[in-house]
Design an enzyme around this catalytic site. Structure first.
Site, PDB file in Angstrom:
ATOM      1  N   ARG A 135       0.799  -1.226   0.000  1.00 45.96           N
ATOM      2  CA  ARG A 135       0.000   0.000   0.000  1.00 45.96           C
ATOM      3  C   ARG A 135       0.829   1.272   0.000  1.00 45.96           C
ATOM      4  NH1 ARG A 135      -2.848  -3.473   3.420  1.00 45.96           N
ATOM      5  NH2 ARG A 135      -4.570  -4.435   2.280  1.00 45.96           N
ATOM      6  N   GLY A 190      -1.833 -10.466   9.339  1.00 52.33           N
ATOM      7  CA  GLY A 190      -1.846 -11.895   9.625  1.00 52.33           C
ATOM      8  C   GLY A 190      -2.749 -12.341  10.742  1.00 52.33           C
ATOM      9  N   ALA A 191      -3.605 -11.449  11.269  1.00 47.61           N
ATOM     10  CA  ALA A 191      -4.442 -11.825  12.409  1.00 47.61           C
ATOM     11  C   ALA A 191      -5.347 -13.011  12.090  1.00 47.61           C
ATOM     12  CB  ALA A 191      -5.275 -10.635  12.871  1.00 47.61           C
ATOM     13  N   THR A 240      -3.332  -6.861  14.672  1.00 54.15           N
ATOM     14  CA  THR A 240      -2.278  -6.389  13.774  1.00 54.15           C
ATOM     15  C   THR A 240      -2.577  -4.991  13.237  1.00 54.15           C
ATOM     16  OG1 THR A 240      -3.383  -7.653  12.035  1.00 54.15           O
ATOM     17  CG2 THR A 240      -1.452  -8.655  13.066  1.00 54.15           C
ATOM     18  N   MET A 259       2.111 -20.071  -5.492  1.00 60.20           N
ATOM     19  CA  MET A 259       1.391 -21.293  -5.126  1.00 60.20           C
ATOM     20  C   MET A 259       2.291 -22.080  -4.189  1.00 60.20           C
ATOM     21  SD  MET A 259      -1.108 -23.350  -5.124  1.00 60.20           S
ATOM     22  CE  MET A 259      -1.056 -24.894  -4.223  1.00 60.20           C
ATOM     23  N   CYS A 267      -9.407 -19.725  -2.644  1.00 56.35           N
ATOM     24  CA  CYS A 267      -8.806 -19.046  -3.794  1.00 56.35           C
ATOM     25  C   CYS A 267      -9.394 -19.523  -5.117  1.00 56.35           C
ATOM     26  CB  CYS A 267      -7.293 -19.262  -3.828  1.00 56.35           C
ATOM     27  SG  CYS A 267      -6.382 -18.429  -2.514  1.00 56.35           S
ATOM     28  N   HIS A 268      -9.483 -20.834  -5.279  1.00 56.06           N
ATOM     29  CA  HIS A 268      -9.734 -21.397  -6.606  1.00 56.06           C
ATOM     30  C   HIS A 268     -11.205 -21.593  -6.947  1.00 56.06           C
ATOM     31  CE1 HIS A 268      -5.538 -22.088  -7.589  1.00 56.06           C
ATOM     32  NE2 HIS A 268      -5.358 -22.532  -6.365  1.00 56.06           N
ATOM     33  N   ASP A 292     -14.481  -9.081  13.121  1.00 55.22           N
ATOM     34  CA  ASP A 292     -13.424  -8.657  12.194  1.00 55.22           C
ATOM     35  C   ASP A 292     -13.534  -7.169  11.882  1.00 55.22           C
ATOM     36  OD1 ASP A 292     -11.273  -8.667  10.459  1.00 55.22           O
ATOM     37  OD2 ASP A 292     -12.319  -9.631   8.809  1.00 55.22           O
ATOM     38  N   THR A 339       1.589  -5.778   4.373  1.00 53.67           N
ATOM     39  CA  THR A 339       0.983  -5.170   3.190  1.00 53.67           C
ATOM     40  C   THR A 339       0.922  -3.651   3.306  1.00 53.67           C
ATOM     41  OG1 THR A 339      -1.222  -5.447   4.158  1.00 53.67           O
ATOM     42  CG2 THR A 339      -0.433  -7.195   2.698  1.00 53.67           C
TER      43      THR A 339
END
Length: 703
Positions: free
Chosen positions: A151, A212-213, A271, A669, A629-630, A336, A196
């Site tokens: 960022r 990473g929380a 985090t 991956m 993801c997929h 969250d 990030t």
């Protein structure tokens, strides 16, 4: 001497001179007048340098506003492309999102892209000056909840500071891009940490947090010496196991708000990965903290408690690392609801007095205005639909909770959803209109708790099921932060729309997920101009002036948390989603559209000897580890990750090498052999072959 020898000698001398220059840049200390020279005096007088954009939010107040008005309501319809820079992802098949805000100083633009790559460009032409690739460890892709993004950078006194996805903080020479120093910021590389966010300059230090929380980590920030990279102090956001002592006094205080028998193994979360701020007049560093690990407090801290410093704003003395004040937006956080959104500083008149304030619109749906010297809550109200609380009690500063927000005993529909009423995309404040402009989302989610929870290394550790969410509506909202009155709002198409820039030309600029770059009237919200780009835009724009010509620039490239789950209105559903840096000016040209997205046909899968049990087991494993993801079980969805029911024959042949040996790890991956066995991999493969067989037959029948 013949011509060939002269030419050869000239080439050698040119190369020698260039190498000497670069070596000199790397060894001599930069000074005023050198590239990338920003200091306190320049930043405090940013309004006198409209040719520059010297911090993520332009000045120390981080308002994402510029007084520049050469582009205004009368002529913005003539805005077009000035230049474009290709910033596509350099690794793997997945084009990652671009979320950074560029910094422009003395004609050079400094910014960052996917995999933490840094770009230095000519701000007038887009020509590349230098790039830096930190060669991020591909195995860290396992630790990303929301894409391998970056960022932004900070530029200070001739240095460019960038944090890498795999946890390093790097100082580069702004003249050459050469590394001056590099430090490891992570306390434990076996946990799910990543970075990030952008660093923050605060006095004589540079500060960085982490992400990473959702994977189970304990959040903290660390301060480093600007010149040497030496660690100055570290501040943890949540306590560790009290039996191990406290790293600093604030942790002993925070521990009193946690169950002594809390699930310390899960890390607790908190985090700090968002956009920080620093007030040089008050010498206060402002940090927003993140969500809990796991989300349900009944697993995390069974006896309850506020669980400091989750979902909080902290004011810290950067000289000592000591806490000055804090305000917690969501005590006992279970949804969250991070406060990692951008923090905006301003001077507002409230009840007849001028107040130095900090404004933030967190995920939880309320806009907060705090006294930034004391932390006193001044105003707070919801800017979208909220069902977890009725309101914020201004006397206590605490939310008044509802039963609808408690999902301990049964699933509950709760608004906002976990991605938030306002995510990381930057809001803006205009001192001209005295309004904040919030890129918001009206959406809810069915929160469903696990029956039981235990920490699992290397996996998601949130403690809830993602079963369903509501219809989603993105909005651009203009709001008076003093009266908490909504002045106007505009409904946007798609989900995951961009951050906001306001200007002295009575304009608000925003890039959209559908690929349009839009100019609104700041006072009414009227759309004055739209530029089709064909690329989804999430980042906030900036503006700067060179030789009397105003530019507006933005990082374009869709991704983030919605990389693997977006809607048909998003440009990424129609066009190739590669990263671009776009700069606009008056009387510019049309933006070239990317090629149309081509979805490969489903091919006939290989023949495998399978059993019903293996296919069923593989489906469960796929749903647990791969579908995020997929794509979902039994079909596909809008995702920029490869669809595994469209695997080619050679990919089938490499399946175990990819999954268990890390064949594609450099591309993101990662290796899963720490969790999955060869038998597990075989079951997943059986399931995918079965799904591909069904999909292929359906395709052939349709054809």
């Amino acid at each position: 001497m013949n011509d060939k020898k002269r030419a050869f000698l000239a080439t050698v001398l040119t190369v020698f001179a260039f190498v000497t220059l670069i070596a000199g840049c790397g060894s001599s200390e930069p000074g005023p007048g050198d590239p990338g020279w920003i200091d306190s005096e320049r930043l405090l007088n940013a309004d006198n340098e409209l040719e520059n954009w010297m911090s993520l939010g332009r000045d120390f107040q981080q308002q994402h506003y510029s007084p520049a008005d050469l582009i205004n309501t009368d002529n913005v319809h003539d805005l077009g492309l000035a230049w474009e820079y290709d910033a596509r992802t350099p690794r793997g098949r997945v084009n990652r999102g671009l979320e950074a805000i560029p910094i422009v100083v003395d004609g050079i633009m400094y910014t960052s892209g996917a995999w933490s790559i840094v770009y230095a460009l000519d701000a007038r032409t887009g020509e590349e000056v230098w790039t830096y690739d930190p060669q991020v460890d591909g195995s860290f892709a396992r630790a990303e909840c929301c894409d391998i993004v970056n960022r932004g950078v900070q530029v200070w006194k001739g240095r460019v500071y960038v944090a890498t996805f795999d946890g390093y903080l790097v100082a580069l020479d702004a003249r050459s891009g050469l590394v001056l120093w590099r430090v490891d910021t992570l306390t434990d590389r076996t946990r799910g940490y990543s970075i990030t966010g952008a660093p923050q300059i605060a006095g004589n230090i540079v500060v960085i947090g982490n992400s990473g929380a959702d994977f189970g980590v304990r959040g903290y920030i660390t301060a480093y010496d600007l010149t040497t990279g030496a660690e100055e102090w570290r501040f943890f956001m949540v306590p560790g196991d009290p039996d191990n002592g406290y790293e600093h006094p604030e942790m002993e205080m925070a521990a009193e708000t946690w169950d002594p028998d809390s699930d310390w193994e899960s890390g607790g979360g908190g985090t700090a990965w968002g956009q920080f701020a620093y007030d040089p007049h008050l010498n206060l560093l402002y940090i927003g903290t993140g969500n809990s690990t796991p989300y349900p407090i009944w697993f995390r801290s069974p006896s309850g408690g506020d669980n400091l410093f989750l979902a909080s704003v902290l004011a810290i003395n950067p000289d000592t690392g000591a806490l000055v004040w804090y305000y917690q937006t969501t005590p006992g956080e279970i949804w969250d609801y991070t406060v990692t959104q951008n923090l905006v500083l301003a001077d507002l008149e409230i009840d007849g007095s001028s107040r130095q304030v900090l404004m933030v619109a967190p995920k939880n749906g309320f806009l907060y205005v705090l006294d930034r010297e004391t932390g006193e809550l001044l105003t707070a109200d919801n800017f979208v639909r909220v069902t977890w609380a009725t309101h914020i009690d201004l006397d206590s500063g605490r939310p008044v909770l509802t039963e609808q927000g408690n999902y301990e005993d049964e699933p509950k529909w709760v608004f906002p959803w976990d991605i938030g009423a306002h995510s990381w995309q930057q809001m803006s404040y205009s001192p001209d209109t005295e309004l904040v402009y919030i890129p918001a989302t009206d959406a809810g989610m069915l929160y469903t708790s696990y029956d039981e929870y235990s920490f699992k290394p290397g996996e998601w550790n949130v403690g809830i099921y993602y079963l369903a969410d509501s219809l989603k509506s993105d909005l651009l909202i203009a709001r008076d932060p003093v009266t908490q009155e909504e002045i106007w709002s505009v409904k946007l198409s798609g989900v995951g729309n961009g951050g906001v820039l306001s200007t002295g030309g009575n304009l608000v600029f925003q890039g959209n997920a559908n690929g349009n770059f839009v100019a609104h009237r700041a006072d009414t919200g009227e759309i004055l101009h739209q530029i089709p780009t064909g690329t989804g835009i999430m980042a906030a724009p900036i503006t700067y002036v060179i030789d009397g010509e105003q530019y507006v620039a933005v990082m374009a490239g869709f991704g983030g948390a919605l990389l693997d789950y977006f809607v048909e209105e998003n440009a990424a559903a129609t066009y190739e989603n590669y990263g671009r840096i776009l700069a606009f000016k008056l009387n510019g040209t049309d933006v070239p559209l990317p090629p149309k997205r081509i979805i490969p046909p489903i091919t006939e899968p290989p023949v495998r000897s399978t059993t019903v049990e293996s296919i069923e087991d593989g489906g469960q494993l796929y749903g647990k580890y791969c579908a995020v993801c997929h794509g979902g079980i039994g079909g596909e969805r809008m995702s920029l990750f490869p669809s595994l029911i469209r695997m080619a024959s050679n990919t089938h042949g490499l399946f175990n090498q990819i999954l268990l040996e890390g064949l594609y790890e450099p591309n993101g991956m990662a290796n899963w052999s720490d969790i999955l066995t060869a038998e597990d991999a075989g079951a997943i493969h059986d399931y995918l072959v079965s799904e591909q067989e069904s999909a292929w037959r359906a395709q052939e029948n349709l054809n």
